[in-house]
Each structure stands twice: as C-alpha cells, then as structure tokens.
Design a protein around this motif. Structure first.
Motif, PDB file in Angstrom:
ATOM      1  N   SER A 176       0.823  -1.195   0.000  1.00 36.58           N
ATOM      2  CA  SER A 176       0.000   0.000   0.000  1.00 36.58           C
ATOM      3  C   SER A 176       0.866   1.258   0.000  1.00 36.58           C
ATOM      4  CB  SER A 176      -0.927  -0.007   1.221  1.00 36.58           C
ATOM      5  OG  SER A 176      -1.783   1.115   1.209  1.00 36.58           O
ATOM      6  N   GLU A 201     -15.512  -4.880  -3.542  1.00 36.92           N
ATOM      7  CA  GLU A 201     -15.148  -4.585  -2.152  1.00 36.92           C
ATOM      8  C   GLU A 201     -15.176  -5.842  -1.288  1.00 36.92           C
ATOM      9  OE1 GLU A 201     -16.916  -0.781  -3.876  1.00 36.92           O
ATOM     10  OE2 GLU A 201     -17.475  -2.908  -3.850  1.00 36.92           O
ATOM     11  N   ALA A 220     -11.910  -7.693  -1.741  1.00 38.06           N
ATOM     12  CA  ALA A 220     -10.822  -7.082  -0.975  1.00 38.06           C
ATOM     13  C   ALA A 220     -10.878  -7.557   0.475  1.00 38.06           C
ATOM     14  CB  ALA A 220     -10.919  -5.560  -1.053  1.00 38.06           C
ATOM     15  N   ARG A 232      -8.179  -9.901   2.529  1.00 34.67           N
ATOM     16  CA  ARG A 232      -7.687  -9.447   3.837  1.00 34.67           C
ATOM     17  C   ARG A 232      -7.723 -10.598   4.841  1.00 34.67           C
ATOM     18  NH1 ARG A 232     -12.191  -6.278   6.718  1.00 34.67           N
ATOM     19  NH2 ARG A 232     -12.901  -8.466   6.797  1.00 34.67           N
ATOM     20  N   ARG A 291      -5.689  -7.689  -3.106  1.00 34.70           N
ATOM     21  CA  ARG A 291      -6.555  -6.892  -2.227  1.00 34.70           C
ATOM     22  C   ARG A 291      -6.464  -5.416  -2.598  1.00 34.70           C
ATOM     23  NH1 ARG A 291      -5.532  -5.870   4.292  1.00 34.70           N
ATOM     24  NH2 ARG A 291      -6.997  -4.115   4.487  1.00 34.70           N
ATOM     25  N   GLU A 351      -9.442  -2.918  -4.073  1.00 35.39           N
ATOM     26  CA  GLU A 351      -9.771  -1.671  -3.379  1.00 35.39           C
ATOM     27  C   GLU A 351      -9.682  -0.473  -4.313  1.00 35.39           C
ATOM     28  OE1 GLU A 351      -8.314  -2.775   1.184  1.00 35.39           O
ATOM     29  OE2 GLU A 351      -6.992  -1.640  -0.149  1.00 35.39           O
ATOM     30  N   ARG A 352      -8.729  -0.482  -5.233  1.00 34.64           N
ATOM     31  CA  ARG A 352      -8.470   0.662  -6.099  1.00 34.64           C
ATOM     32  C   ARG A 352      -9.175   0.558  -7.455  1.00 34.64           C
ATOM     33  NH1 ARG A 352      -3.294   3.338  -4.472  1.00 34.64           N
ATOM     34  NH2 ARG A 352      -3.004   2.702  -2.306  1.00 34.64           N
TER      35      ARG A 352
END
Length: 434
Positions: A95, A362, A365, A369, A402, A406-407
C-alpha cells in the motif's frame, strides 16, 4: 547526487552506488528505508519498513527484469529482504509503495550509463526460482493454450499445492472465491456461507432441482446445494480438490445428493440441469474460448434454467492482465481477464438472456484481507506444508490483489442469465426474489 553516474562514459569510471541509482529511478523521497550490500542507503531514516539488497545476484535479478518481476525473483531467492512486515501479509508495504513510489523510466542513455556504472555483469540473469513457470511462448511447446492438457497443467500448478496449505489459508469453508459479507464485522466463514446462499437464491434452487457446478473447487457450492435438497454435480481439474471434496461429502452424509468428479467440464455428458454455477472458473478459460464455453454451459441447461457466472474482471475492455507478469508466471498460468460487459455480450451472442449483474469487488478485498490474516497466523505450518517460497508468493499475490480490488483495478462480477424459451418465456420472476 549522481556524480559517479555522470563520470561513467568519460575517462574515469568509478563503481556506481546502488542507493544512488535507486534515487535516480524513484527519487530521493523513498517511502521506506533501503540499504544495499555495497553500504549505500536511501529513503526515510525513520521508516518502520525497510528493504535490504543482500548481494549482486539480487541486483542481477532486478536489472534483468526491471519492475515487480525482478523484485519478486530477488525476494524469493532471499536476496531482497523485507523487514518490518510479515511475509504472510505484506499489505502495508504494498500500500505504501502504491501510494508513494513513483518509478521514473530512465532514458536509453541513462540506462546505459547505469549499467556501465554497475558493471555489465549485472545484465546476466541468474537461474530463475523453481516456482516460476515458463513464459507463454515456451508453454506452447507443452500444448496449445487452453487445450485440455495445458489447462490441466495450469490448474495443477495453482491448486494442487497442498490441501492442508489451503485449509490454513481459506479456513473451514475451503472456499477459494470471493465471499459476500452481510456486514463489515462478519467473519470469513459467515461471508462464504452468505455467498453460497446468494448464488443459490439467484439460481432459484429448490429441493429436487439438479445443479451442475463447473470448476467446483473443494465442493463448497455442491455441498451447500445438497443440504437444501438439490442434487448437485461438481467437476474440477484438480485431483487433490476432487479427493478432498468427495471425502467431505461422505463425512457430511451427502453422498445421495452430491458428487464431485475429477474431470474437464467439457467432458460432462449429463444435460437438462435446472441450474449451472460457474464460480471462479472463467478466469482460467481464455477470452477466445468464451463463446464455446457459454455455448456448452447453455447446452447443459434445460429450457428455462439459469446460469450464474461469478468471476474476476477488468474495469473495462481496454485493460488486460500482463501476459508474462508475476501473476501469470507464479500464480495463475494462462489466466486471462476481461470486462463484465464483454462477458455479457458473449452470453447474448450464444443465446443466453442476461437478467441480473452486480459487482462485488469490495467483498473480494475483504476476503483477501482475511486470507492474508489466516496465512500470517498459520505461517510456520503453511511453510512446513508448502515451502517458504510458495507461502511468500501467496502472501504477495493476495495482498497485491486486495489492493487492486480496493483501487478498482480489478473487479468481481456475478452475471445471472437464463436459457429463455423460443417463445420468450424466461421462467424468471418479475422482480429478484433472492
């Protein structure tokens, strides 16, 4: 800053410092601390995460494959060491890098000066890590892409790692596809059960129905359906998955309703199923094979039956997965992604009628996680089971995936379609009833 590099090509040619070259390529504001075997350093002094380049072999991996592929090769070889982050869940590092690291492509002249400054020997690539598969053109020697033989080999590479390894990562559900979280605090197991309930609801499954689940994995959807009184057949190209799934079916007393076979979906002879589910298989099919794929699934359905396709997609038709990138070389050989719009178009062209679509990116992701957390928590046993390099690869690819979900760099779409009768009767409710 780059005095040594400026001198290269002149009369004096001192050895370039690796830290200086890193600054040249990514800037002096490196968000993590970097140190190299030649004593050079760069990046934030106070950073809690650091990278250490241990030897020249690692440098040669990076120099001969600039970007993520070279970095991964050096990491797996033990030549690039990550400090301050768990190898089972390197999400924080990835990240930070995605947010703050800006790679500057050097000009040809600068690249040549850098190579000379380091010594041209850095352009000699070391032996590749054994976990890396051959590039696409060499894989062709083992069979045409997406032939039955080559598909079986690709599935074996990814899924026949170790059932115990997957138990440690996936948890009790043994489900290797996107879960559906009913709320932010739901557990992974609750979310996976909710996903199967969602699929069953969209397919309108009821006691006495017949379900075909292609690419069934460890049989999660098959067992879920059987518990609802549905007669379910699952097929997988992974021998280890089929053995695990069939044993679980017998343990749960579902043998009269559920079956998992080790076979190619193209060899399924039964037809007139009330429903077909394809959960996480389309990624392995190959875009050029979509028309044949959906035509075959349609042929297995009764008129009025429903098909649900659940797969990872790209956000548009213009983006494609890098053919020889890390994912293709280490994780999913021959994997291909396209947009949900393309999938829907192919369904329409083969005569299926799309009725509903939704994006669950989402949720994927969050699923990743939780898989990373499982891998980190069970790290020692996972390494003992599958080897440290395999565990490291899974940690990297799940954390990176992930971040991509998210992006909005990749998505997860469920598309529901019907085999509508010639007269237009779809057997579909006026409004969704799941």
């Amino acid at each position: 800053m780059n005095t040594r590099l400026e001198l290269v090509g002149g009369e004096r040619q001192p050895r370039a410092k690796i830290g200086e070259i890193v600054e040249l390529l990514v800037g002096a504001e490196l968000p993590v601390r970097f140190s190299a075997y030649d004593g050079s350093t760069t990046g934030k002094e106070e950073a809690t995460i650091s990278l250490r380049l241990e030897n020249e072999r690692g440098l040669r991996y990076i120099a001969t494959a600039p970007g993520e592929l070279g970095l991964v090769r050096a990491y797996l070889a033990g030549d690039l060491v990550l400090d301050g982050v768990h190898p089972g869940d390197p999400y924080e590092l990835m990240s930070i890098v995605a947010d703050d690291l800006k790679f500057r492509m050097p000009s040809p002249d600068t690249a040549l000066r850098v190579a000379r400054g380091l010594g041209l020997g850095v352009l000699h690539r070391p032996e590749l890590p054994p976990e890396e598969v051959l590039p696409q053109w060499q894989r062709t020697l083992k069979g045409i892409k997406h032939s039955k033989v080559r598909d079986a080999e690709a599935i074996h590479h990814h899924y026949d790692v170790s059932n115990r390894f997957y138990e440690l990562v996936l948890g009790d559900s043994m489900t290797y596809t996107c879960a559906c979280y009913p709320d932010l605090d739901a557990s992974l197991e609750t979310a996976q059960d909710a996903k199967y309930a969602l699929v069953a609801g969209k397919l309108g499954l009821k006691p006495g129905d017949r379900l075909l689940d292609v690419g069934c994995g460890w049989g999660g959807m098959v067992r879920h359906a059987a518990k609802q009184g549905v007669k379910a057949l699952g097929v997988t190209l992974s021998a280890e998955q089929a053995q695990w799934a069939q044993r679980k079916i017998e343990e749960e007393g579902l043998g009269d309703l559920a079956e998992v076979r080790y076979m190619d979906y193209r060899d399924v002879q039964e037809s007139d199923f009330d429903a077909v589910s394809s959960i996480g298989l389309t990624e392995h099919i190959g875009i050029a094979q979509y028309p044949a794929y959906f035509r075959f699934l349609k042929s297995r359905l009764r008129t009025g039956g429903r098909l649900l396709n659940h797969c990872i997609t790209m956000p548009n038709d213009r983006k494609r997965v890098e053919r020889n990138g890390v994912i293709n070389r280490y994780v999913f050989p021959d994997g291909e992604l396209t947009s949900a719009g393309h999938i829907i178009s192919v369904m329409e062209r083969v005569g299926l009628e799309p009725r509903h679509e939704e994006n669950l990116r989402e949720h994927y992701a969050m699923t990743l996680r939780d898989w990373n957390a499982n891998l980190a928590a069970n790290w020692d046993e996972a390494v003992a089971e599958a080897g440290e390099n395999r565990a490291r690869i899974w940690g990297l690819y799940m954390a990176g995936s992930r971040l991509a979900f998210e992006r909005n760099e990749i998505q997860l779409h469920q598309v529901l379609a019907t085999k509508t009768a010639d007269a237009g009767k779809s057997s579909f409710p006026l409004r969704p009833d799941w």
